[in-house]
Design an enzyme around this catalytic site. Structure first.
Site, PDB file in Angstrom:
ATOM      1  N   ASP A   7      47.044  39.278  39.180  1.00 57.11           N
ATOM      2  CA  ASP A   7      45.869  40.064  39.252  1.00 57.11           C
ATOM      3  C   ASP A   7      45.929  41.257  39.243  1.00 57.11           C
ATOM      4  OD1 ASP A   7      43.112  39.559  39.907  1.00 57.11           O
ATOM      5  OD2 ASP A   7      43.937  40.643  41.303  1.00 57.11           O
ATOM      6  N   GLU A   9      44.038  45.669  39.629  1.00 56.68           N
ATOM      7  CA  GLU A   9      43.131  46.442  39.517  1.00 56.68           C
ATOM      8  C   GLU A   9      43.344  47.237  38.104  1.00 56.68           C
ATOM      9  OE1 GLU A   9      41.019  45.257  42.416  1.00 56.68           O
ATOM     10  OE2 GLU A   9      42.236  43.672  42.336  1.00 56.68           O
ATOM     11  N   GLU A  52      32.087  53.396  41.114  1.00 57.46           N
ATOM     12  CA  GLU A  52      32.287  51.514  41.013  1.00 57.46           C
ATOM     13  C   GLU A  52      33.485  51.061  40.620  1.00 57.46           C
ATOM     14  OE1 GLU A  52      30.973  53.527  38.766  1.00 57.46           O
ATOM     15  OE2 GLU A  52      28.480  53.905  38.734  1.00 57.46           O
ATOM     16  N   HIS A 150      39.543  43.529  47.592  1.00 62.23           N
ATOM     17  CA  HIS A 150      40.164  43.477  46.354  1.00 62.23           C
ATOM     18  C   HIS A 150      41.463  43.986  46.139  1.00 62.23           C
ATOM     19  CE1 HIS A 150      36.809  40.919  43.257  1.00 62.23           C
ATOM     20  NE2 HIS A 150      36.440  42.057  44.132  1.00 62.23           N
ATOM     21  N   ASP A 155      45.458  38.374  46.214  1.00 60.29           N
ATOM     22  CA  ASP A 155      44.699  38.098  45.423  1.00 60.29           C
ATOM     23  C   ASP A 155      45.493  36.720  44.671  1.00 60.29           C
ATOM     24  OD1 ASP A 155      42.169  39.145  46.308  1.00 60.29           O
ATOM     25  OD2 ASP A 155      42.113  39.843  44.251  1.00 60.29           O
TER      26      ASP A 155
END
Length: 230
Positions: A7, A9, A52, A150, A155
């Site tokens: 995963d 980010e 965000e 997250h 994850d």
């Protein structure tokens, strides 16, 4: 079979639009079982962190300012993933950022032939249902209590459990079958190799038969005699 579940980010949704990778987490599966080996890195994106994105993963510019650049960890990443299939949720997104970063530092990209997308598998298995990682964990009873934001490594660990469920469930790791004999091994050799005593076939000797007959004569009113007379 070795597989890598991973995963990422990022600072946003578009590498081509200037967003960068800020975290990557990979876990190793062998025959659908997590081995405990993993790769994890926070990365300095060399740019501001949009509000965000920060709300999603909580990684600030200050936190990432002293972290290595992607090209400083790329060799470790390439070594870890090797040539194994790579599994991600909404995999096109994660592959886009990894391959964008690899291209940026002059390294070969990861072939899309290696891509396994759990989102596609989930849509096929559970049409009409929710297919987020949270929803799939809830469906399969996977503990989400540690997931407040997250995080790439967490994850990836959760996704590895989801992937196992999507592709057959926990029972796939519980096989008790003995390895099949090779073309040059007999069944007896395999049994001996795996510490299983092979069956032995032999007939009683004349002496043993004589002793058995003498023993039967000593029995009073044996059951088989009653059955024969009835």
């Amino acid at each position: 079979m070795r597989e890598i579940v991973f995963d990422t980010e990022t600072t946003g949704l578009s590498f081509s639009g200037g967003d960068r990778l800020v975290e990557i987490g990979c876990v190793e599966l062998v025959n659908k079982v997590m081995t405990g080996r993993h790769f994890h890195a926070y990365l300095n994106p060399e740019r501001a962190m949009p509000v965000e994105a920060f709300r999603v993963h909580g990684l600030s510019e200050v936190f990432l300012s002293d972290k290595p650049l992607f090209h400083e960890r790329v060799e470790d990443l390439i070594e870890f993933i090797g040539d194994s299939p790579m599994i991600a949720h909404n995999a096109n997104f994660d592959f886009g950022f990894i391959n964008g970063e690899l291209t940026r530092c002059g390294r070969p990209i990861v072939s899309l032939d290696r891509m396994v997308d759990t989102l596609v598998i989930a849509r096929q298995r559970h049409p009409g249902a929710k297919h987020t990682l949270d929803a799939l964990c809830s469906r399969y009873g996977i503990d989400l209590s540690a997931r407040t934001l997250h995080g790439a490594l967490l994850d990836a660990q959760l996704l590895a459990q989801v992937y196992v469920e999507l592709t057959g469930g926990r029972q796939i790791a519980m096989g008790l079958a003995v390895d099949a004999p090779s073309a040059r091994e007999s069944v007896v050799e395999v049994a001996t190799r795996d510490h299983v005593r092979p069956a032995r076939h032999f007939a009683p000797s004349a002496e043993e038969l004589e002793r058995h007959a003498a023993f039967l004569k000593k029995l009073e009113e044996p059951i088989w005699g009653q059955a024969a007379s009835g």
